[in-house]
Motif scaffolding. Structure first.
Motif, PDB file in Angstrom:
ATOM      1  N   GLN A   1     -21.708  41.443 -44.352  1.00 13.21           N
ATOM      2  CA  GLN A   1     -21.351  40.801 -45.617  1.00 13.21           C
ATOM      3  C   GLN A   1     -21.769  41.614 -46.843  1.00 13.21           C
ATOM      4  O   GLN A   1     -21.481  41.229 -47.975  1.00 13.21           O
ATOM      5  N   LEU A   2     -22.461  42.733 -46.615  1.00 15.22           N
ATOM      6  CA  LEU A   2     -22.990  43.511 -47.728  1.00 15.22           C
ATOM      7  C   LEU A   2     -22.336  44.871 -47.866  1.00 15.22           C
ATOM      8  O   LEU A   2     -22.169  45.375 -48.977  1.00 15.22           O
ATOM      9  N   VAL A   3     -21.977  45.492 -46.766  1.00 13.43           N
ATOM     10  CA  VAL A   3     -21.247  46.762 -46.774  1.00 13.43           C
ATOM     11  C   VAL A   3     -19.941  46.544 -46.026  1.00 13.43           C
ATOM     12  O   VAL A   3     -19.947  46.141 -44.860  1.00 13.43           O
ATOM     13  N   SER A   4     -18.850  46.800 -46.686  1.00 13.86           N
ATOM     14  CA  SER A   4     -17.543  46.483 -46.120  1.00 13.86           C
ATOM     15  C   SER A   4     -17.244  47.296 -44.863  1.00 13.86           C
ATOM     16  O   SER A   4     -17.418  48.511 -44.829  1.00 13.86           O
ATOM     17  N   TYR A   5     -16.759  46.595 -43.861  1.00 10.07           N
ATOM     18  CA  TYR A   5     -16.351  47.226 -42.605  1.00 10.07           C
ATOM     19  C   TYR A   5     -15.208  48.217 -42.838  1.00 10.07           C
ATOM     20  O   TYR A   5     -15.077  49.198 -42.108  1.00 10.07           O
ATOM     21  N   ARG A   6     -14.417  47.973 -43.855  1.00 12.49           N
ATOM     22  CA  ARG A   6     -13.280  48.861 -44.117  1.00 12.49           C
ATOM     23  C   ARG A   6     -13.723  50.242 -44.586  1.00 12.49           C
ATOM     24  O   ARG A   6     -12.913  51.177 -44.619  1.00 12.49           O
ATOM     25  N   MET A   7     -15.009  50.390 -44.971  1.00 12.05           N
ATOM     26  CA  MET A   7     -15.501  51.684 -45.415  1.00 12.05           C
ATOM     27  C   MET A   7     -15.779  52.624 -44.264  1.00 12.05           C
ATOM     28  O   MET A   7     -16.013  53.827 -44.466  1.00 12.05           O
ATOM     29  N   ALA A   8     -15.762  52.119 -43.035  1.00 13.23           N
ATOM     30  CA  ALA A   8     -16.097  52.944 -41.873  1.00 13.23           C
ATOM     31  C   ALA A   8     -15.158  54.138 -41.751  1.00 13.23           C
ATOM     32  O   ALA A   8     -15.589  55.278 -41.502  1.00 13.23           O
ATOM     33  N   ARG A   9     -13.871  53.911 -41.915  1.00 15.04           N
ATOM     34  CA  ARG A   9     -12.911  54.997 -41.754  1.00 15.04           C
ATOM     35  C   ARG A   9     -13.089  56.064 -42.836  1.00 15.04           C
ATOM     36  O   ARG A   9     -13.011  57.271 -42.562  1.00 15.04           O
ATOM     37  N   ARG A  10     -13.338  55.634 -44.072  1.00 14.07           N
ATOM     38  CA  ARG A  10     -13.543  56.603 -45.137  1.00 14.07           C
ATOM     39  C   ARG A  10     -14.803  57.435 -44.881  1.00 14.07           C
ATOM     40  O   ARG A  10     -14.816  58.650 -45.091  1.00 14.07           O
ATOM     41  N   ALA A  11     -15.853  56.760 -44.434  1.00 19.21           N
ATOM     42  CA  ALA A  11     -17.096  57.477 -44.158  1.00 19.21           C
ATOM     43  C   ALA A  11     -16.906  58.478 -43.022  1.00 19.21           C
ATOM     44  O   ALA A  11     -17.402  59.610 -43.085  1.00 19.21           O
ATOM     45  N   ALA A  12     -16.186  58.085 -41.987  1.00 20.13           N
ATOM     46  CA  ALA A  12     -15.956  58.982 -40.858  1.00 20.13           C
ATOM     47  C   ALA A  12     -15.186  60.222 -41.281  1.00 20.13           C
ATOM     48  O   ALA A  12     -15.344  61.302 -40.695  1.00 20.13           O
ATOM     49  N   ALA A  13     -14.354  60.080 -42.307  1.00 17.05           N
ATOM     50  CA  ALA A  13     -13.604  61.227 -42.806  1.00 17.05           C
ATOM     51  C   ALA A  13     -14.452  62.092 -43.741  1.00 17.05           C
ATOM     52  O   ALA A  13     -14.220  63.298 -43.858  1.00 17.05           O
ATOM     53  N   ALA A  14     -15.433  61.480 -44.414  1.00 16.23           N
ATOM     54  CA  ALA A  14     -16.237  62.205 -45.394  1.00 16.23           C
ATOM     55  C   ALA A  14     -17.261  63.120 -44.739  1.00 16.23           C
ATOM     56  O   ALA A  14     -17.413  64.289 -45.133  1.00 16.23           O
ATOM     57  N   TYR A  15     -17.986  62.611 -43.737  1.00 19.11           N
ATOM     58  CA  TYR A  15     -18.980  63.425 -43.052  1.00 19.11           C
ATOM     59  C   TYR A  15     -18.258  64.371 -42.098  1.00 19.11           C
ATOM     60  O   TYR A  15     -17.466  63.939 -41.253  1.00 19.11           O
ATOM     61  N   ARG A  16     -18.535  65.641 -42.215  1.00 21.37           N
ATOM     62  CA  ARG A  16     -17.695  66.648 -41.553  1.00 21.37           C
ATOM     63  C   ARG A  16     -17.780  66.623 -40.044  1.00 21.37           C
ATOM     64  O   ARG A  16     -16.852  67.049 -39.355  1.00 21.37           O
ATOM     65  N   ASP A  17     -18.890  66.169 -39.479  1.00 23.46           N
ATOM     66  CA  ASP A  17     -19.049  66.139 -38.020  1.00 23.46           C
ATOM     67  C   ASP A  17     -19.547  64.750 -37.642  1.00 23.46           C
ATOM     68  O   ASP A  17     -20.726  64.544 -37.362  1.00 23.46           O
ATOM     69  N   ALA A  18     -18.633  63.771 -37.674  1.00 23.98           N
ATOM     70  CA  ALA A  18     -19.035  62.372 -37.548  1.00 23.98           C
ATOM     71  C   ALA A  18     -18.458  61.711 -36.304  1.00 23.98           C
ATOM     72  O   ALA A  18     -17.357  62.024 -35.852  1.00 23.98           O
ATOM     73  N   ARG A  19     -19.254  60.788 -35.785  1.00 27.64           N
ATOM     74  CA  ARG A  19     -18.829  59.882 -34.725  1.00 27.64           C
ATOM     75  C   ARG A  19     -19.036  58.456 -35.252  1.00 27.64           C
ATOM     76  O   ARG A  19     -19.962  58.208 -36.022  1.00 27.64           O
ATOM     77  N   LEU A  20     -18.180  57.543 -34.819  1.00 33.09           N
ATOM     78  CA  LEU A  20     -18.205  56.188 -35.352  1.00 33.09           C
ATOM     79  C   LEU A  20     -18.453  55.176 -34.252  1.00 33.09           C
ATOM     80  O   LEU A  20     -17.766  55.181 -33.225  1.00 33.09           O
ATOM     81  N   LEU A  21     -19.434  54.312 -34.455  1.00 36.26           N
ATOM     82  CA  LEU A  21     -19.686  53.177 -33.579  1.00 36.26           C
ATOM     83  C   LEU A  21     -19.319  51.908 -34.335  1.00 36.26           C
ATOM     84  O   LEU A  21     -19.931  51.589 -35.364  1.00 36.26           O
ATOM     85  N   SER A  22     -18.324  51.188 -33.852  1.00 32.76           N
ATOM     86  CA  SER A  22     -17.905  49.930 -34.455  1.00 32.76           C
ATOM     87  C   SER A  22     -18.403  48.777 -33.597  1.00 32.76           C
ATOM     88  O   SER A  22     -18.121  48.727 -32.393  1.00 32.76           O
ATOM     89  N   LEU A  23     -19.127  47.860 -34.205  1.00 31.08           N
ATOM     90  CA  LEU A  23     -19.659  46.693 -33.503  1.00 31.08           C
ATOM     91  C   LEU A  23     -19.086  45.440 -34.167  1.00 31.08           C
ATOM     92  O   LEU A  23     -19.606  44.990 -35.194  1.00 31.08           O
ATOM     93  N   PRO A  24     -18.023  44.881 -33.623  1.00 31.70           N
ATOM     94  CA  PRO A  24     -17.307  43.777 -34.291  1.00 31.70           C
ATOM     95  C   PRO A  24     -18.163  42.559 -34.596  1.00 31.70           C
ATOM     96  O   PRO A  24     -17.911  41.858 -35.577  1.00 31.70           O
ATOM     97  N   ASP A  25     -19.183  42.275 -33.778  1.00 33.14           N
ATOM     98  CA  ASP A  25     -19.986  41.068 -33.970  1.00 33.14           C
ATOM     99  C   ASP A  25     -21.267  41.314 -34.750  1.00 33.14           C
ATOM    100  O   ASP A  25     -22.018  40.371 -35.012  1.00 33.14           O
ATOM    101  N   ALA A  26     -21.527  42.551 -35.129  1.00 36.67           N
ATOM    102  CA  ALA A  26     -22.766  42.872 -35.833  1.00 36.67           C
ATOM    103  C   ALA A  26     -22.629  42.618 -37.327  1.00 36.67           C
ATOM    104  O   ALA A  26     -21.537  42.666 -37.889  1.00 36.67           O
ATOM    105  N   GLY A  27     -23.768  42.377 -37.959  1.00 37.12           N
ATOM    106  CA  GLY A  27     -23.814  42.244 -39.395  1.00 37.12           C
ATOM    107  C   GLY A  27     -24.303  43.523 -40.043  1.00 37.12           C
ATOM    108  O   GLY A  27     -23.890  44.624 -39.660  1.00 37.12           O
ATOM    109  N   HIS A  28     -25.239  43.377 -40.975  1.00 34.06           N
ATOM    110  CA  HIS A  28     -25.697  44.501 -41.787  1.00 34.06           C
ATOM    111  C   HIS A  28     -26.817  45.311 -41.136  1.00 34.06           C
ATOM    112  O   HIS A  28     -27.101  46.425 -41.565  1.00 34.06           O
ATOM    113  N   VAL A  29     -27.456  44.746 -40.119  1.00 33.10           N
ATOM    114  CA  VAL A  29     -28.617  45.395 -39.500  1.00 33.10           C
ATOM    115  C   VAL A  29     -28.384  45.536 -37.995  1.00 33.10           C
ATOM    116  O   VAL A  29     -29.101  44.974 -37.172  1.00 33.10           O
ATOM    117  N   ALA A  30     -27.383  46.309 -37.641  1.00 25.75           N
ATOM    118  CA  ALA A  30     -27.003  46.450 -36.232  1.00 25.75           C
ATOM    119  C   ALA A  30     -28.148  46.957 -35.373  1.00 25.75           C
ATOM    120  O   ALA A  30     -28.232  46.624 -34.185  1.00 25.75           O
TER     121      ALA A  30
END
Length: 340
Positions: free
Chosen positions: A270-299
């Motif tokens: 509820q504090l950092v938008s889930y939609r930002m994940a894709r942008r962040a993955a593109a910004a960091y040059r060597d990135a891997r993404l873990l998506s946790l659909p049921d997690a909140g802000h403190v995975a």
């Protein structure tokens, strides 16, 4: 944990320190104090299961402390020598002498800690505000960072989450005092429930023991005369960092990070938008993404096992080639992590 808690009072950082309850230390953990010129930091550590493991440093978010990493550290004690820092003015660390709670100020504290102990390069972890701090450290001091793991990092958004607005409002002069007046009768239990409702994907999963410990920690923090001042000034630091452009902008610094990066985002954050994940993955040059659909802000507190597995995969993916023909890949059909 990161929060939009409403302060009961904002006291001057120079006020004398009262007697407050002891900081909770989980079984197997140790606390030590590191004194630096103008700065004293409390560091929580967990002895590694094996000798000679590479160091890791964990950085908490706004309103949090090193305790936020206590659930994750045992899952990694056979691959890293884990330490978690209380940023200045949070946890058991007193305010900095210069009163600097900006993202740069917090990053400078982390850099000074690493330089003083000669522990770099480290596997650097950050959550929320700590993710912004860790990004800045990795960008300006790549020699100190082996890998970067960011859990819901606080990076600038054009459309911030509605529930994150109170954090931004803390930076407005006079608002903190108004909040303090409106919430003066709130109990530590009520505040804790509010924080957990914001930060957890499913607060009902918090055990009664963990909830009691969180209430005790909230009571301890409310007794500190400088805690809300640290909250307000750090919130202002986040807002200021969001408005910076050019080479000092957080997105520009994310692009400068050389270290392999693991990004962790929760679908119920509820504090950092889930939609930002894709942008962040593109910004960091060597990135891997873990998506946790049921997690909140403190995975890392809700799903420490999943975060630990993703970090191990990051290590395996970047392990030096040893000439062996053995395939060490983890092919279990789980597509939560992926290189970008």
């Amino acid at each position: 944990m990161s929060s939009t808690e409403v302060p009961g009072a904002v006291a001057a950082a120079s006020a004398p320190l009262p007697k407050v309850g002891a900081v909770r230390v989980a079984e197997g953990e140790r606390l030590r104090s590191v004194s630096l010129p103008g700065l004293t930091l409390t560091v929580r550590s967990r002895p590694p299961a094996l000798p000679g493991l590479p160091p890791a440093l964990f950085v908490h978010g706004l309103g949090g402390s090193s305790q936020n990493w206590s659930a994750l550290m045992p899952h990694l004690d056979d691959v890293v020598h884990a330490e978690a820092v209380d940023l200045p003015g949070f946890g058991d660390s007193p305010p900095p002498d210069d009163g600097n709670y900006s993202i740069t100020g917090h990053a400078r504290a982390v850099i000074r800690l690493l330089d003083s102990g000669g522990r770099g390069p480290v596997h650097l972890f950050g959550n929320s505000m700590g993710g912004a701090v860790a990004t800045r450290v990795a960008a300006v001091r790549p020699d100190l960072v082996r890998t970067l793991t960011l859990v819901s990092p606080a990076l600038p958004e054009l459309r911030i989450q509605r529930n994150a607005v109170p954090t931004a409002l803390l930076a407005v002069p006079g608002i903190a005092s108004l909040f303090g007046h409106l919430s003066r009768d709130w109990t530590a239990e009520r505040r804790t429930r509010g924080v957990m409702a914001l930060c957890y994907g499913d607060p009902a999963q918090v055990s009664p023991e963990a909830f009691r410990a969180a209430v005790e920690e909230m009571e301890r923090r409310l007794a500190l005369p400088y805690f809300w001042d640290a909250m307000v000034r750090s919130a202002r630091g986040i807002v200021d960092a969001y408005t910076l452009g050019g080479q000092h902008g957080l997105w520009r610094q994310a692009e400068r990070v050389l270290a392999p990066t693991l990004l962790v985002y929760g679908g119920r954050d509820q504090l950092v938008s889930y939609r930002m994940a894709r942008r962040a993955a593109a910004a960091y040059r060597d990135a891997r993404l873990l998506s946790l659909p049921d997690a909140g802000h403190v995975a890392m507190m809700e799903y420490p096992g999943a975060v630990a597995r993703a970090f191990r995969e990051l290590l395996d993916h970047h392990a030096p080639f040893d000439g062996s023909d053995e395939d060490d890949s983890d092919d279990d059909g789980n597509n939560d992590t992926a290189g970008s």
